[in-house]
Write a protein that holds these residues in place. Sequence first.
Motif, PDB file in Angstrom:
ATOM      1  N   ILE A  52      24.463  60.055 -13.110  1.00  0.00           N
ATOM      2  CA  ILE A  52      25.830  59.618 -12.777  1.00  0.00           C
ATOM      3  C   ILE A  52      25.809  58.764 -11.504  1.00  0.00           C
ATOM      4  N   ALA A  53      25.010  59.181 -10.528  1.00  0.00           N
ATOM      5  CA  ALA A  53      24.907  58.414  -9.283  1.00  0.00           C
ATOM      6  C   ALA A  53      24.397  56.993  -9.564  1.00  0.00           C
ATOM      7  N   GLU A  54      23.413  56.894 -10.436  1.00  0.00           N
ATOM      8  CA  GLU A  54      22.868  55.567 -10.761  1.00  0.00           C
ATOM      9  C   GLU A  54      23.913  54.713 -11.486  1.00  0.00           C
ATOM     10  N   VAL A  55      24.626  55.342 -12.420  1.00  0.00           N
ATOM     11  CA  VAL A  55      25.676  54.626 -13.157  1.00  0.00           C
ATOM     12  C   VAL A  55      26.762  54.133 -12.197  1.00  0.00           C
ATOM     13  N   ILE A  56      27.157  55.008 -11.279  1.00  0.00           N
ATOM     14  CA  ILE A  56      28.211  54.633 -10.333  1.00  0.00           C
ATOM     15  C   ILE A  56      27.775  53.466  -9.461  1.00  0.00           C
ATOM     16  N   LYS A  57      26.515  53.474  -9.065  1.00  0.00           N
ATOM     17  CA  LYS A  57      26.021  52.353  -8.244  1.00  0.00           C
ATOM     18  C   LYS A  57      26.150  51.036  -9.004  1.00  0.00           C
ATOM     19  N   VAL A  58      25.779  51.074 -10.275  1.00  0.00           N
ATOM     20  CA  VAL A  58      25.913  49.866 -11.102  1.00  0.00           C
ATOM     21  C   VAL A  58      27.384  49.457 -11.190  1.00  0.00           C
ATOM     22  N   CYS A  59      28.250  50.442 -11.481  1.00  0.00           N
ATOM     23  CA  CYS A  59      29.683  50.133 -11.621  1.00  0.00           C
ATOM     24  C   CYS A  59      30.257  49.586 -10.317  1.00  0.00           C
ATOM     25  N   ASN A  60      29.807  50.139  -9.213  1.00  0.00           N
ATOM     26  CA  ASN A  60      30.296  49.667  -7.917  1.00  0.00           C
ATOM     27  C   ASN A  60      29.872  48.216  -7.689  1.00  0.00           C
ATOM     28  N   GLU A  61      28.633  47.937  -8.069  1.00  0.00           N
ATOM     29  CA  GLU A  61      28.111  46.576  -7.886  1.00  0.00           C
ATOM     30  C   GLU A  61      28.927  45.574  -8.715  1.00  0.00           C
ATOM     31  N   TYR A  62      29.247  45.970  -9.953  1.00  0.00           N
ATOM     32  CA  TYR A  62      29.943  45.045 -10.850  1.00  0.00           C
ATOM     33  C   TYR A  62      31.451  45.291 -10.903  1.00  0.00           C
ATOM     34  N   LYS A  63      31.956  46.143 -10.007  1.00  0.00           N
ATOM     35  CA  LYS A  63      33.386  46.481  -9.955  1.00  0.00           C
ATOM     36  C   LYS A  63      33.936  46.932 -11.315  1.00  0.00           C
ATOM     37  N   MET A  64      33.185  47.796 -11.963  1.00  0.00           N
ATOM     38  CA  MET A  64      33.639  48.368 -13.236  1.00  0.00           C
ATOM     39  C   MET A  64      34.249  49.738 -12.971  1.00  0.00           C
ATOM     40  N   SER A  65      35.296  50.076 -13.686  1.00  0.00           N
ATOM     41  CA  SER A  65      35.955  51.370 -13.491  1.00  0.00           C
ATOM     42  C   SER A  65      35.171  52.517 -14.118  1.00  0.00           C
ATOM     43  N   ILE A  66      35.354  53.688 -13.519  1.00  0.00           N
ATOM     44  CA  ILE A  66      34.777  54.943 -14.009  1.00  0.00           C
ATOM     45  C   ILE A  66      35.943  55.879 -14.336  1.00  0.00           C
ATOM     46  N   ILE A  67      35.938  56.455 -15.525  1.00  0.00           N
ATOM     47  CA  ILE A  67      36.968  57.433 -15.875  1.00  0.00           C
ATOM     48  C   ILE A  67      36.286  58.737 -16.274  1.00  0.00           C
ATOM     49  N   PRO A  68      36.226  59.726 -15.351  1.00  0.00           N
ATOM     50  CA  PRO A  68      35.637  61.013 -15.729  1.00  0.00           C
ATOM     51  C   PRO A  68      36.615  61.715 -16.685  1.00  0.00           C
ATOM     52  N   ARG A  69      36.082  62.346 -17.724  1.00  0.00           N
ATOM     53  CA  ARG A  69      36.950  62.945 -18.741  1.00  0.00           C
ATOM     54  C   ARG A  69      36.377  64.261 -19.247  1.00  0.00           C
ATOM     55  N   GLY A  70      37.187  65.324 -19.184  1.00  0.00           N
ATOM     56  CA  GLY A  70      36.773  66.610 -19.759  1.00  0.00           C
ATOM     57  C   GLY A  70      37.078  66.585 -21.242  1.00  0.00           C
ATOM     58  N   SER A  71      38.085  67.392 -21.665  1.00  0.00           N
ATOM     59  CA  SER A  71      38.443  67.406 -23.079  1.00  0.00           C
ATOM     60  C   SER A  71      39.679  66.565 -23.366  1.00  0.00           C
ATOM     61  N   GLY A  72      40.168  65.850 -22.369  1.00  0.00           N
ATOM     62  CA  GLY A  72      41.301  64.957 -22.595  1.00  0.00           C
ATOM     63  C   GLY A  72      42.608  65.669 -22.882  1.00  0.00           C
ATOM     64  N   THR A  73      42.780  66.885 -22.334  1.00  0.00           N
ATOM     65  CA  THR A  73      44.037  67.613 -22.543  1.00  0.00           C
ATOM     66  C   THR A  73      45.086  67.251 -21.498  1.00  0.00           C
ATOM     67  N   ASN A  74      44.768  66.294 -20.663  1.00  0.00           N
ATOM     68  CA  ASN A  74      45.674  65.902 -19.578  1.00  0.00           C
ATOM     69  C   ASN A  74      47.047  65.487 -20.092  1.00  0.00           C
ATOM     70  N   LEU A  75      48.075  65.898 -19.363  1.00  0.00           N
ATOM     71  CA  LEU A  75      49.456  65.631 -19.790  1.00  0.00           C
ATOM     72  C   LEU A  75      50.152  64.607 -18.903  1.00  0.00           C
ATOM     73  N   ALA A  76      49.404  63.921 -18.029  1.00  0.00           N
ATOM     74  CA  ALA A  76      50.008  62.917 -17.158  1.00  0.00           C
ATOM     75  C   ALA A  76      49.224  61.606 -17.246  1.00  0.00           C
ATOM     76  N   ALA A  77      48.542  61.411 -18.382  1.00  0.00           N
ATOM     77  CA  ALA A  77      47.726  60.207 -18.584  1.00  0.00           C
ATOM     78  C   ALA A  77      46.673  60.046 -17.489  1.00  0.00           C
ATOM     79  N   GLY A  78      46.115  61.170 -17.070  1.00  0.00           N
ATOM     80  CA  GLY A  78      45.098  61.153 -16.015  1.00  0.00           C
ATOM     81  C   GLY A  78      43.731  60.716 -16.503  1.00  0.00           C
ATOM     82  N   THR A  79      43.522  60.717 -17.827  1.00  0.00           N
ATOM     83  CA  THR A  79      42.201  60.355 -18.353  1.00  0.00           C
ATOM     84  C   THR A  79      42.271  59.159 -19.302  1.00  0.00           C
ATOM     85  N   VAL A  80      43.377  58.425 -19.226  1.00  0.00           N
ATOM     86  CA  VAL A  80      43.501  57.228 -20.061  1.00  0.00           C
ATOM     87  C   VAL A  80      42.930  56.024 -19.294  1.00  0.00           C
ATOM     88  N   PRO A  81      42.043  55.253 -19.916  1.00  0.00           N
ATOM     89  CA  PRO A  81      41.511  54.074 -19.215  1.00  0.00           C
ATOM     90  C   PRO A  81      42.648  53.156 -18.755  1.00  0.00           C
TER      91      PRO A  81
END
Lengths: 471, 471
Positions: A52-81
């Motif tokens: 995950i640390a390596e992926v985040i470094k890449v995303c940070n370099e290319y300014k790509m978003s990261i969305i951590p997601r459990g089972s997607g039961t969120n009720l406030a659109a907290g895990t929607v890209p």
Amino acid sequence: MNKTVIEKITHIVGEKYIKSSTAQLLAYSYDATANFQRLPDLVISPGNAEEIAEVIKVCNEYKMSIIPRGSGTNLAAGTVPYDGGVVILFNRMDQILNFDKENLTITVQPGIISENLCTFVEAHGLFYPPDPSSMRISTIGGNVSENSGGLRGLKYGVTKDYVKGLQVVLPNGDILETGGKLAKDVAGYDLTSLFVGAEGTLGVVTAITLKLIPLPQYKMTSIAYFESLEDAARTVSSIIANKIIPVTLEFLDKKTISAVEQYMKIGLSTDVEAMLLLEQDGEMHQVEQDVKEMVRIAEENGALFTQIAKDAQEAEQIKTARRVALSALAKLKPTVILEDATVPRSELAKMVMRINDISEKYNVNIATFGHAGDGNLHPTCLTDLRDEEEMHRVEAAFAEIFEAALSLGGTITGEHGVGEMKAPYLEWKIGPIGINVMKNIKQTFDPNHIMNPGKVFAKETKKRVVVHGGN
Amino acid sequence: MNKTVIEKITHIVGEKYIKSSTAQLLAYSYDATANFQRLPDLVISPGNAEEIAEVIKVCNEYKMSIIPRGSGTNLAAGTVPYDGGVVILFNRMDQILNFDKENLTITVQPGIISENLCTFVEAHGLFYPPDPSSMRISTIGGNVSENSGGLRGLKYGVTKDYVKGLQVVLPNGDILETGGKLAKDVAGYDLTSLFVGAEGTLGVVTAITLKLIPLPQYKMTSIAYFESLEDAARTVSSIIANKIIPVTLEFLDKKTISAVEQYMKIGLSTDVEAMLLLEQDGEMHQVEQDVKEMVRIAEENGALFTQIAKDAQEAEQIKTARRVALSALAKLKPTVILEDATVPRSELAKMVMRINDISEKYNVNIATFGHAGDGNLHPTCLTDLRDEEEMHRVEAAFAEIFEAALSLGGTITGEHGVGEMKAPYLEWKIGPIGINVMKNIKQTFDPNHIMNPGKVFAKETKKRVVVHGGN
């Protein structure tokens, strides 16, 4: 998404653990919140924090978003890209890392299903109390990032009260360890609490140390029906005023009771205005005393009918009635929007009546149930996404419900989180100074705003609604 | 100090509430920590948050330090001036602002004496559990800024578990409100927890909303004596393993017992190696069952002698024995240095033995007592500041004690805070990544470093000690 980025991430995580077809991405384009959907660019299942640390470094370099997601039961659109990006799944990180019966702690990976954790520790006579209604499918990582509540919050508190330590991958790729197994630790700022409920906007939680307590030996459940909301609310206040803190003190209004009875056919009385579900746990003698006293208080406050569950099976049936409330209501209309406006418990009756008034004013169908002892209500709107005109009225009604909660000393969200859905309302609760402080913290952790963007912080705060009728 | 600054501050607070003579400043040049002393430039007693905000703005403009100070009972030099500056006292801000029996909360100003708050709520059948040993003189504001513990932490947790909301004056003069009376609230980051235990380095706390719980109806106290540390430690582990969480589970070693007996003459056995003080509170039936079971467990683990207090007076006498431990030890030598190294409770025996070994190795006199159930020990060095050579050995011994605690999975401070004294050791616990995160947070709140400088963050981290003998 940049081809180089995909190649780099594939190299880190392994092709086997990457999803990128449109059909696959679609499954991660929404969560349990109605009306929010956007495709991610990539969905990955890393195997450990280092990946995950390596992926985040890449995303940070290319300014790509990261969305951590459990089972997607969120009720406030907290895990929607929000703007594409990489969804991180934890299905490969679902292990128990350490179970310490002497220090009453358990250290787990974020992907473990909440109920599985509870079942595991209960088999050893221990107890992890937070029990969000989604616990059969939700993950502990999701619970931590949302600071989930549940039905046992009144007596036992919420997720944050049990998180003792975290491992978090920061947006710069650093792996931070906070807290630990210790009962007491004041070495520096409480970074653990800062990540609990931060909704994945400050880092990716990769390991969690939780406090456990001894499993209560005994529990007893009862119900009470009321012909008025005020009687039910007065009962709640009176129970607390009598120094009883039950494990569960739940409320269902007439519409919810009817929906549950229609769905389950368990013999609930449907000709009443309100039902309270009362449960106590602990040592047998104390439990019996508390439940009898709560029933007495309910009767003193005008309960039409009370009943103490005669055995575990009957108790389970009563509790299931509460647990299925959302599913039962969801049967009635194509779209269900569940809110979690919360007030000090003394304001419960006022809040329920405000919700009913607002429901009438905007001609929308709202049923209300929730955690009465916590003042944490779930006004639930039965509607249809396809009816645009009605959806506008629904939105206006909820804005006024938030305003009503705030005017009674409450908050816009008691346990679901801010997510994308309630971000435009956050300033109503915490004010411009609060927003400013939070933005500064976000900025210092995540200067490129790659961590779950669009959540918590809104581009624009909603204009406040003028509410008539005071406190 | 710049004359203009003094004039401006005097204008804000009023001449009556300013101290600036050397004699007056001397009284605020130290706290309860040995060997730290520096004069402030000014001592002020503002009347409200708005005055504090104005003072902070002036200090920020002129880069003058602010040192918030309760009663100065700090044991880590957390309230000792660093580079002059303005000491803020809260003696005029000691009021109860709101007492809400329905929502079980109390909102107070920071200057209220901890014990006064406890007495007030207990008169209404309610309970505020945190009870630092200094509670008779310490203030709630100090307790919040240090996240104070106490003797009841095992069952009831520490200060942070009761802080529900804060008003804080930020270094830029903004007045931030966090949290509130709500049982559940997930609207944004947990800023409340960030200020609890921040030792006044992020802002000045000006109002505090605390959670209260029903006052337990009954309590029962007992003691058990042991001829070996291992027996006492095994008793502690075994009590928890038997799913009993007592309110108090305190440990005194031979030296401490002797000092207390010499000081109090209450008939403690002084020819033993260790004493445990065991207390349970709650419903009578449960309390009796737990205390009898704890005594049984102590006997099973080789207790030489056990005794259940026959009445409240005898119980009070036993507890006083623990509470006076520090005062009793302080009688023996001119200087007493009290530490609070903390380990997971399972490592208690190992830690006490390490302390004893280190005490011998450096030929320094260390007595140990503390919160056994929390793994929170107070190794207390009896020494003399004027003996420079011995003081070097004391410092070396404590560095090795911190290292020993860390090697057992512990921390450098369980309840006293980092302050100036332990700042050079903080990195040992939280690592360079933790330090970096904390420095970034500090920077975003307080870019001019005016808030309690020299605390938490050290100019230089101490070189680590090589410790022989593993976990």
